[in-house]
Design an enzyme around this catalytic site. Sequence first.
Site: not given
Length: 287
Positions: A44, A73, A145
């Site tokens: 993402h 992910d 992230s």
Amino acid sequence: MAIAGFGEIAEQLRCSTVLIQAGGRGNGSGVIWSSEGVIVTNAHVVHGSNASVQLWDGREFNATVTARDPRRDLAMLRIGATSLPAAFPADSSQLRPGELAIAIGNPLGFVGALTTGVIHAIGSLRALGSQTWVQADVRLAPGNSGGPLADARGHVIGVNTMVVGRLALAIPSNAVSDFLAAGPRSAWLGVTVHPVRLPRANGHTFGLVLLEVEPDSPAAQASLMAGDILLGADEMPFHSVDDLARAIDGQGLRLLRFEFLRGDYSRVRRVTVRLGVSNDGKDRIAA
């Protein structure tokens, strides 16, 4: 509790952590997994086939996204550089609750920010399917992230991905190694999903809301849109994210029929998606 050499451990982790910018969507983080230019981050964080990577020493590179797996992910990038300060992956199967956890990333514009905590658990969460997570009480923010979660030695035990409740979730380092070793496949839908609970009006209680649909992807070509909720495929209802991955997994060109909701929860819609190679002509790991 003092840890001998903690300053050096933190500095090495910072050197192995990169700043990623992709398509004007804000900043994310990544981990140098190989000294020959392989970088791991979250799927993402990067969209499309290119991104910009900035190293800790200030050098900037154009990166190519060589593999993506939105189900787990994860994404792999490659830059044209060698002799990079690669991270040292740990064996995440040996983790135990209570061990020290160190997170490095670039949250809210703070490059190389460090936060510490302890491992809370290692395992799956009911709402997120059967995927195993390293769960830690470290404080993460947007921009973390894709960055490393490490142990007291500075060895990477996971890739930071999201926050659920008060816990940070990281993809275990062993899962990252499996992803890198798997090689590309042709199963690619081109969506980012999140599980949701639904009212029982249409007989379904579980769905996967599309957070994003990649341009020119099989999903986009079938007119699926962000906000649509996938209910099942080929008349088999979804009960977890893993069900979607199993539905699209396979080789070659083929058709897959999805049931989904758009706006009106009482009306179930259907669409046929043509699965196959990605829009740039290269097979990718994706969901």
